[in-house]
Scaffold this motif. Sequence first.
Motif, PDB file in Angstrom:
ATOM      1  N   GLY A   1      89.295 -36.146  25.750  1.00 28.89           N
ATOM      2  CA  GLY A   1      90.126 -36.847  24.858  1.00 28.89           C
ATOM      3  C   GLY A   1      90.333 -37.012  23.232  1.00 28.89           C
ATOM      4  O   GLY A   1      90.287 -38.026  23.104  1.00 28.89           O
ATOM      5  N   SER A   2      89.184 -35.717  22.831  1.00 33.85           N
ATOM      6  CA  SER A   2      88.306 -36.247  21.318  1.00 33.85           C
ATOM      7  C   SER A   2      88.943 -34.183  20.779  1.00 33.85           C
ATOM      8  O   SER A   2      89.346 -33.398  20.986  1.00 33.85           O
ATOM      9  N   ALA A   3      89.123 -35.448  19.629  1.00 36.10           N
ATOM     10  CA  ALA A   3      90.456 -34.095  18.398  1.00 36.10           C
ATOM     11  C   ALA A   3      89.268 -33.991  17.154  1.00 36.10           C
ATOM     12  O   ALA A   3      88.722 -34.976  16.914  1.00 36.10           O
ATOM     13  N   LEU A   4      88.758 -32.548  16.740  1.00 35.25           N
ATOM     14  CA  LEU A   4      88.445 -33.302  15.607  1.00 35.25           C
ATOM     15  C   LEU A   4      88.553 -31.787  14.979  1.00 35.25           C
ATOM     16  O   LEU A   4      89.231 -30.649  15.607  1.00 35.25           O
ATOM     17  N   LEU A   5      88.650 -31.841  13.499  1.00 36.58           N
ATOM     18  CA  LEU A   5      89.215 -30.509  12.618  1.00 36.58           C
ATOM     19  C   LEU A   5      88.217 -30.394  11.047  1.00 36.58           C
ATOM     20  O   LEU A   5      87.123 -31.034  11.191  1.00 36.58           O
ATOM     21  N   TRP A   6      87.802 -29.230  11.819  1.00 40.93           N
ATOM     22  CA  TRP A   6      87.079 -28.560  11.336  1.00 40.93           C
ATOM     23  C   TRP A   6      87.123 -27.404   9.992  1.00 40.93           C
ATOM     24  O   TRP A   6      87.739 -26.324  10.387  1.00 40.93           O
ATOM     25  N   LYS A   7      86.523 -26.494   9.053  1.00 41.12           N
ATOM     26  CA  LYS A   7      86.594 -25.926   7.713  1.00 41.12           C
ATOM     27  C   LYS A   7      86.255 -25.309   8.641  1.00 41.12           C
ATOM     28  O   LYS A   7      84.575 -24.559   9.296  1.00 41.12           O
ATOM     29  N   SER A   8      86.406 -23.731   8.898  1.00 38.09           N
ATOM     30  CA  SER A   8      85.738 -22.406   9.672  1.00 38.09           C
ATOM     31  C   SER A   8      85.265 -21.912   7.878  1.00 38.09           C
ATOM     32  O   SER A   8      85.191 -22.083   6.746  1.00 38.09           O
ATOM     33  N   SER A   9      84.318 -20.589   8.670  1.00 37.65           N
ATOM     34  CA  SER A   9      84.195 -20.180   7.239  1.00 37.65           C
ATOM     35  C   SER A   9      84.794 -19.415   6.504  1.00 37.65           C
ATOM     36  O   SER A   9      86.159 -18.538   6.782  1.00 37.65           O
ATOM     37  N   THR A  10      84.664 -19.346   5.062  1.00 40.24           N
ATOM     38  CA  THR A  10      85.691 -18.447   4.191  1.00 40.24           C
ATOM     39  C   THR A  10      85.214 -17.120   3.454  1.00 40.24           C
ATOM     40  O   THR A  10      85.734 -16.751   2.722  1.00 40.24           O
ATOM     41  N   THR A  11      83.722 -17.266   4.459  1.00 36.69           N
ATOM     42  CA  THR A  11      83.256 -15.755   4.435  1.00 36.69           C
ATOM     43  C   THR A  11      83.632 -14.695   5.007  1.00 36.69           C
ATOM     44  O   THR A  11      82.813 -13.399   5.842  1.00 36.69           O
ATOM     45  N   ALA A  12      84.236 -14.765   6.721  1.00 36.45           N
ATOM     46  CA  ALA A  12      83.398 -14.227   8.133  1.00 36.45           C
ATOM     47  C   ALA A  12      85.007 -13.246   7.641  1.00 36.45           C
ATOM     48  O   ALA A  12      85.952 -13.862   7.188  1.00 36.45           O
ATOM     49  N   ARG A  13      85.156 -12.258   8.469  1.00 35.24           N
ATOM     50  CA  ARG A  13      86.056 -11.317   8.803  1.00 35.24           C
ATOM     51  C   ARG A  13      86.428 -11.962   9.288  1.00 35.24           C
ATOM     52  O   ARG A  13      88.745 -11.781   9.143  1.00 35.24           O
ATOM     53  N   ASN A  14      86.458 -12.612  10.418  1.00 30.81           N
ATOM     54  CA  ASN A  14      87.174 -13.458  11.185  1.00 30.81           C
ATOM     55  C   ASN A  14      87.381 -14.551  11.694  1.00 30.81           C
ATOM     56  O   ASN A  14      85.285 -15.256  12.273  1.00 30.81           O
ATOM     57  N   PRO A  15      87.396 -15.861  10.271  1.00 29.75           N
ATOM     58  CA  PRO A  15      86.510 -16.859  11.149  1.00 29.75           C
ATOM     59  C   PRO A  15      87.229 -18.747  11.479  1.00 29.75           C
ATOM     60  O   PRO A  15      87.548 -19.247  11.981  1.00 29.75           O
ATOM     61  N   THR A  16      88.192 -17.388  12.598  1.00 31.12           N
ATOM     62  CA  THR A  16      88.814 -18.087  14.197  1.00 31.12           C
ATOM     63  C   THR A  16      88.049 -18.197  15.170  1.00 31.12           C
ATOM     64  O   THR A  16      86.842 -17.753  15.177  1.00 31.12           O
ATOM     65  N   PHE A  17      88.463 -19.622  15.662  1.00 27.71           N
ATOM     66  CA  PHE A  17      87.477 -19.905  17.085  1.00 27.71           C
ATOM     67  C   PHE A  17      88.641 -19.777  18.187  1.00 27.71           C
ATOM     68  O   PHE A  17      89.612 -19.559  18.106  1.00 27.71           O
ATOM     69  N   GLY A  18      87.458 -19.348  19.617  1.00 29.14           N
ATOM     70  CA  GLY A  18      88.270 -19.261  20.730  1.00 29.14           C
ATOM     71  C   GLY A  18      88.005 -20.123  21.316  1.00 29.14           C
ATOM     72  O   GLY A  18      86.638 -20.767  21.246  1.00 29.14           O
ATOM     73  N   VAL A  19      88.071 -20.518  22.823  1.00 31.76           N
ATOM     74  CA  VAL A  19      87.954 -21.195  24.593  1.00 31.76           C
ATOM     75  C   VAL A  19      86.823 -20.295  25.007  1.00 31.76           C
ATOM     76  O   VAL A  19      87.411 -19.441  25.198  1.00 31.76           O
ATOM     77  N   SER A  20      85.513 -20.900  25.020  1.00 34.44           N
ATOM     78  CA  SER A  20      84.627 -20.085  25.445  1.00 34.44           C
ATOM     79  C   SER A  20      84.611 -20.073  27.457  1.00 34.44           C
ATOM     80  O   SER A  20      84.381 -18.764  28.169  1.00 34.44           O
ATOM     81  N   GLY A  21      85.376 -21.493  27.967  1.00 30.09           N
ATOM     82  CA  GLY A  21      85.227 -21.881  28.633  1.00 30.09           C
ATOM     83  C   GLY A  21      84.201 -22.357  29.717  1.00 30.09           C
ATOM     84  O   GLY A  21      84.105 -22.633  30.670  1.00 30.09           O
ATOM     85  N   LEU A  22      83.344 -22.554  28.461  1.00 32.53           N
ATOM     86  CA  LEU A  22      81.826 -23.053  28.912  1.00 32.53           C
ATOM     87  C   LEU A  22      82.010 -24.794  28.440  1.00 32.53           C
ATOM     88  O   LEU A  22      82.481 -24.970  27.295  1.00 32.53           O
ATOM     89  N   LEU A  23      81.526 -25.684  29.072  1.00 35.99           N
ATOM     90  CA  LEU A  23      81.705 -27.205  28.926  1.00 35.99           C
ATOM     91  C   LEU A  23      79.380 -27.837  29.394  1.00 35.99           C
ATOM     92  O   LEU A  23      79.628 -27.023  29.653  1.00 35.99           O
ATOM     93  N   TYR A  24      79.710 -29.080  28.465  1.00 35.63           N
ATOM     94  CA  TYR A  24      78.474 -29.485  28.629  1.00 35.63           C
ATOM     95  C   TYR A  24      78.896 -30.927  28.367  1.00 35.63           C
ATOM     96  O   TYR A  24      79.504 -31.998  27.460  1.00 35.63           O
ATOM     97  N   ASN A  25      78.654 -32.046  29.310  1.00 35.47           N
ATOM     98  CA  ASN A  25      78.866 -32.965  29.834  1.00 35.47           C
ATOM     99  C   ASN A  25      80.536 -33.147  29.486  1.00 35.47           C
ATOM    100  O   ASN A  25      81.130 -34.431  29.043  1.00 35.47           O
ATOM    101  N   SER A  26      81.591 -32.340  30.289  1.00 36.94           N
ATOM    102  CA  SER A  26      82.451 -31.954  30.247  1.00 36.94           C
ATOM    103  C   SER A  26      83.843 -31.622  28.743  1.00 36.94           C
ATOM    104  O   SER A  26      84.705 -32.062  28.845  1.00 36.94           O
ATOM    105  N   ASN A  27      83.006 -31.997  28.144  1.00 34.43           N
ATOM    106  CA  ASN A  27      83.130 -31.352  27.071  1.00 34.43           C
ATOM    107  C   ASN A  27      83.226 -29.791  26.317  1.00 34.43           C
ATOM    108  O   ASN A  27      82.637 -28.412  26.865  1.00 34.43           O
ATOM    109  N   LEU A  28      84.097 -29.194  26.078  1.00 35.38           N
ATOM    110  CA  LEU A  28      84.535 -28.236  25.291  1.00 35.38           C
ATOM    111  C   LEU A  28      83.982 -27.048  24.708  1.00 35.38           C
ATOM    112  O   LEU A  28      82.806 -28.318  23.548  1.00 35.38           O
ATOM    113  N   ILE A  29      83.643 -26.076  24.248  1.00 37.74           N
ATOM    114  CA  ILE A  29      82.402 -25.532  23.515  1.00 37.74           C
ATOM    115  C   ILE A  29      83.684 -24.256  23.106  1.00 37.74           C
ATOM    116  O   ILE A  29      83.334 -23.306  23.754  1.00 37.74           O
ATOM    117  N   PRO A  30      83.719 -24.299  21.847  1.00 32.81           N
ATOM    118  CA  PRO A  30      84.144 -22.876  21.458  1.00 32.81           C
ATOM    119  C   PRO A  30      83.357 -22.020  21.514  1.00 32.81           C
ATOM    120  O   PRO A  30      82.187 -22.427  20.864  1.00 32.81           O
TER     121      PRO A  30
END
Length: 363
Positions: free
Chosen positions: A125-154
């Motif tokens: 039930g957690s939502a966070l907004l964070w800045k991505s890298s401004t120098t990366a060629r691809n600054p996006t994130f994806g869903v890894s399919g992994l969890l820790y304490n039920s929490n999303l690991i991008p």
Amino acid sequence: MCGALGVLTLALLTGCGGGGGGGGGSAPAATDPPATSTDDDDEEWLIPRERVVDGGPGRDGIPAIDNPIFLRADRVGGSARKLVVGYRDGSWVKAMPHDILDWHEIVNDTIGGEPVALTYCPLTGSALLWKSSTTARNPTFGVSGLLYNSNLIPYDRETDSHWLQMLVQSVEGPRAGDVPEVLPVVETTLGTWREMYPDSQLLTRQTGYDRNYDEYPYRTYRTDDNLLFDVEPLDTRMQIKTRVLGVWVGDAARAYRIEDFGSGITVHNDTVGDLPIVVAGSAQKNLAVAFGRTLPDGTVLSFEPASAPLPAIVTDDEGNTWNVFGEAIDGTRLTERLPLVDSHIAFWFAWWAFHPGSEIAGE
């Protein structure tokens, strides 16, 4: 622990890496136990690797939204009671409904031309907004399919590093130890959001994916006592899915139950650790936000509920009025903003797992 995968249907296992959400990913059979090994066994993790759980669908089995499409909030249908996560950049104000985030978990967007990632984990039930890298060629994130304490690991698509959402840190890969800059969000109902920002932009269901966004993929998960994956430590002093606004300052933390706020705006002038903070919210509006009370010039303010309607939320002892994003909208400090504090909304079980020993406001 509460809840076993074997008693759940396959349809439940669609979010936070918990099963087949699409994008070509396939889910495990409902009776299969979650795996605890990963494809990164040779890499060093900053969290106990044996507790990093493979939720089933594989990398990108739950597809992030990379090209979000928005329409004016007053032109998009939907129940006024459903929850949204909102953020703003000057005159641009946007919100993303939970019923879309439940199926995608990450939305890659831009603010002021700079890349950001809205990450949402249905299991915590957690939502966070964070800045991505401004120098990366691809600054996006994806869903890894992994969890820790039920929490999303991008994972970030530039370096393939893994990030733990509620820890707000990269925990594996070339960027291990990096901490992203977190931007403020406001989580509330669509009805309250439209009341505050009727001209804002709302994420539409034109995601490029075929999903039944009217169906919550976890059935009774939001209100029952079941967990899909082991979580430790687990605290049961309140119903584990109770939504709380948590604030942490160093090793000090405090949780404020959303349901404990009044029907109008309730304000707490408080201190967590050694930091003076203000927490304001309304149970009726399903809204709670937190800010620092110490301004850059050293002034420590005290607050009360604002007399003006939302998005105004608090007025200080100097007579300034501030909105839900901590921006002064009336008074002598009109161009100023209240200091941000580390805070976000989550289910109680998840907040405690990441902040064991957290105080509960009012207890």
